[in-house]
Design a protein around this motif. Structure first.
Motif, PDB file in Angstrom:
ATOM      1  N   LEU A 114     -32.485  28.468  -1.304  1.00 18.90           N
ATOM      2  CA  LEU A 114     -33.488  28.974  -2.240  1.00 18.90           C
ATOM      3  C   LEU A 114     -33.196  28.529  -3.671  1.00 18.90           C
ATOM      4  CD1 LEU A 114     -33.910  32.649  -0.984  1.00 18.90           C
ATOM      5  CD2 LEU A 114     -35.344  30.680  -0.482  1.00 18.90           C
ATOM      6  N   GLY A 115     -31.931  28.517  -4.053  1.00 18.35           N
ATOM      7  CA  GLY A 115     -31.559  28.151  -5.417  1.00 18.35           C
ATOM      8  C   GLY A 115     -31.784  29.268  -6.416  1.00 18.35           C
ATOM      9  N   MET A 116     -32.193  30.427  -5.945  1.00 17.65           N
ATOM     10  CA  MET A 116     -32.426  31.599  -6.791  1.00 17.65           C
ATOM     11  C   MET A 116     -32.351  32.832  -5.909  1.00 17.65           C
ATOM     12  SD  MET A 116     -36.541  31.152  -7.329  1.00 17.65           S
ATOM     13  CE  MET A 116     -36.441  29.411  -7.697  1.00 17.65           C
ATOM     14  N   CYS A 117     -32.358  33.998  -6.538  1.00 18.61           N
ATOM     15  CA  CYS A 117     -32.286  35.232  -5.753  1.00 18.61           C
ATOM     16  C   CYS A 117     -33.578  35.412  -4.956  1.00 18.61           C
ATOM     17  CB  CYS A 117     -32.016  36.432  -6.657  1.00 18.61           C
ATOM     18  SG  CYS A 117     -33.340  36.837  -7.807  1.00 18.61           S
ATOM     19  N   VAL A 118     -33.548  36.255  -3.968  1.00 19.64           N
ATOM     20  CA  VAL A 118     -34.701  36.465  -3.091  1.00 19.64           C
ATOM     21  C   VAL A 118     -35.866  37.048  -3.882  1.00 19.64           C
ATOM     22  CG1 VAL A 118     -35.519  37.703  -1.045  1.00 19.64           C
ATOM     23  CG2 VAL A 118     -33.225  36.729  -1.075  1.00 19.64           C
ATOM     24  N   THR A 119     -35.574  37.900  -4.843  1.00 23.61           N
ATOM     25  CA  THR A 119     -36.628  38.504  -5.654  1.00 23.61           C
ATOM     26  C   THR A 119     -37.405  37.443  -6.431  1.00 23.61           C
ATOM     27  OG1 THR A 119     -35.228  40.451  -5.902  1.00 23.61           O
ATOM     28  CG2 THR A 119     -37.095  40.267  -7.395  1.00 23.61           C
ATOM     29  N   CYS A 120     -36.696  36.474  -7.009  1.00 24.41           N
ATOM     30  CA  CYS A 120     -37.364  35.401  -7.755  1.00 24.41           C
ATOM     31  C   CYS A 120     -38.037  34.394  -6.814  1.00 24.41           C
ATOM     32  CB  CYS A 120     -36.360  34.668  -8.641  1.00 24.41           C
ATOM     33  SG  CYS A 120     -35.726  35.679  -9.992  1.00 24.41           S
ATOM     34  N   ALA A 121     -37.475  34.184  -5.648  1.00 23.57           N
ATOM     35  CA  ALA A 121     -38.026  33.206  -4.714  1.00 23.57           C
ATOM     36  C   ALA A 121     -39.314  33.696  -4.062  1.00 23.57           C
ATOM     37  CB  ALA A 121     -37.000  32.873  -3.631  1.00 23.57           C
ATOM     38  N   PRO A 123     -41.688  36.494  -5.165  1.00 23.32           N
ATOM     39  CA  PRO A 123     -42.144  37.615  -6.016  1.00 23.32           C
ATOM     40  C   PRO A 123     -43.323  38.371  -5.406  1.00 23.32           C
ATOM     41  CG  PRO A 123     -42.763  35.507  -6.975  1.00 23.32           C
ATOM     42  CD  PRO A 123     -41.898  35.201  -5.780  1.00 23.32           C
ATOM     43  N   GLU A 124     -44.197  37.713  -4.660  1.00 24.42           N
ATOM     44  CA  GLU A 124     -45.341  38.387  -4.079  1.00 24.42           C
ATOM     45  C   GLU A 124     -44.906  39.458  -3.086  1.00 24.42           C
ATOM     46  OE1 GLU A 124     -44.965  34.941  -3.276  1.00 24.42           O
ATOM     47  OE2 GLU A 124     -45.756  34.361  -5.215  1.00 24.42           O
ATOM     48  N   GLU A 125     -43.929  39.137  -2.275  1.00 23.85           N
ATOM     49  CA  GLU A 125     -43.451  40.086  -1.269  1.00 23.85           C
ATOM     50  C   GLU A 125     -42.724  41.250  -1.923  1.00 23.85           C
ATOM     51  OE1 GLU A 125     -41.208  38.082   1.728  1.00 23.85           O
ATOM     52  OE2 GLU A 125     -42.726  36.519   1.963  1.00 23.85           O
ATOM     53  N   GLN A 126     -42.111  41.036  -3.070  1.00 19.83           N
ATOM     54  CA  GLN A 126     -41.403  42.108  -3.749  1.00 19.83           C
ATOM     55  C   GLN A 126     -42.387  43.096  -4.374  1.00 19.83           C
ATOM     56  OE1 GLN A 126     -38.159  42.468  -3.350  1.00 19.83           O
ATOM     57  NE2 GLN A 126     -38.219  40.603  -2.127  1.00 19.83           N
ATOM     58  N   ARG A 127     -43.540  42.600  -4.840  1.00 19.90           N
ATOM     59  CA  ARG A 127     -44.544  43.488  -5.434  1.00 19.90           C
ATOM     60  C   ARG A 127     -45.187  44.368  -4.364  1.00 19.90           C
ATOM     61  NH1 ARG A 127     -47.385  39.065  -7.776  1.00 19.90           N
ATOM     62  NH2 ARG A 127     -45.940  38.142  -9.235  1.00 19.90           N
ATOM     63  N   ALA A 128     -45.361  43.805  -3.165  1.00 20.08           N
ATOM     64  CA  ALA A 128     -45.999  44.542  -2.084  1.00 20.08           C
ATOM     65  C   ALA A 128     -45.120  45.648  -1.532  1.00 20.08           C
ATOM     66  CB  ALA A 128     -46.399  43.588  -0.954  1.00 20.08           C
TER      67      ALA A 128
END
Length: 129
Positions: A114-121, A123-128
């Motif tokens: 990913l090269g970044m955290c899951v939250t940054c990779a 973001p749509e799924e984190q908002r849901a």
């Protein structure tokens, strides 16, 4: 097929080579040495070679594998970690946890895929959620 890898003087492969399970006694891999608290210590290695059917697609030819072996009696003790090495290792591991996008500690090692955290990779799924 085992005779193919029999080269104890190293004429064909450059270093002494033996088939699987036919290496001389008194040799070990790096992992085996490390388990005994030893390291190769700069000595020359021999190798074992074999064909493996593991991890190959169906119908593909066998994969040629090899492993380096080192003499146990010439192995040296593993060097102890110094405080500077411990500090460098801790700093490197901490750097693997920081997301390059949001600059926060993710609490886990950032996946290289990913090269970044899951939250940054994602973001749509984190908002849901």
């Amino acid at each position: 097929m085992a005779a193919r890898f029999w080269d104890p003087d190293g004429a064909q492969y450059g270093i002494p080579t033996f088939p699987w399970k036919l290496a001389p006694d008194g040799y070990a891999t790096r992992r085996q040495l490390r388990a005994d608290g030893l390291r190769p210590g700069g000595q020359d290695a021999i190798q074992i070679m074999w064909y493996s059917n593991r991890r190959r697609p169906s119908g593909a030819p066998p994969v040629l594998r090899f492993a380096y072996l080192y003499r146990r009696e010439l192995a040296k003790p593993v060097r102890p970690m110094t405080p500077a090495k411990w500090a460098a290792l801790a700093k490197a591991n901490a750097a693997r946890r920081v997301c390059p996008e949001c600059r926060t500690d993710a609490g886990y090692c950032i996946p290289t895929s990913l090269g970044m955290c899951v939250t940054c990779a994602y973001p749509e799924e984190q908002r849901a959620a």
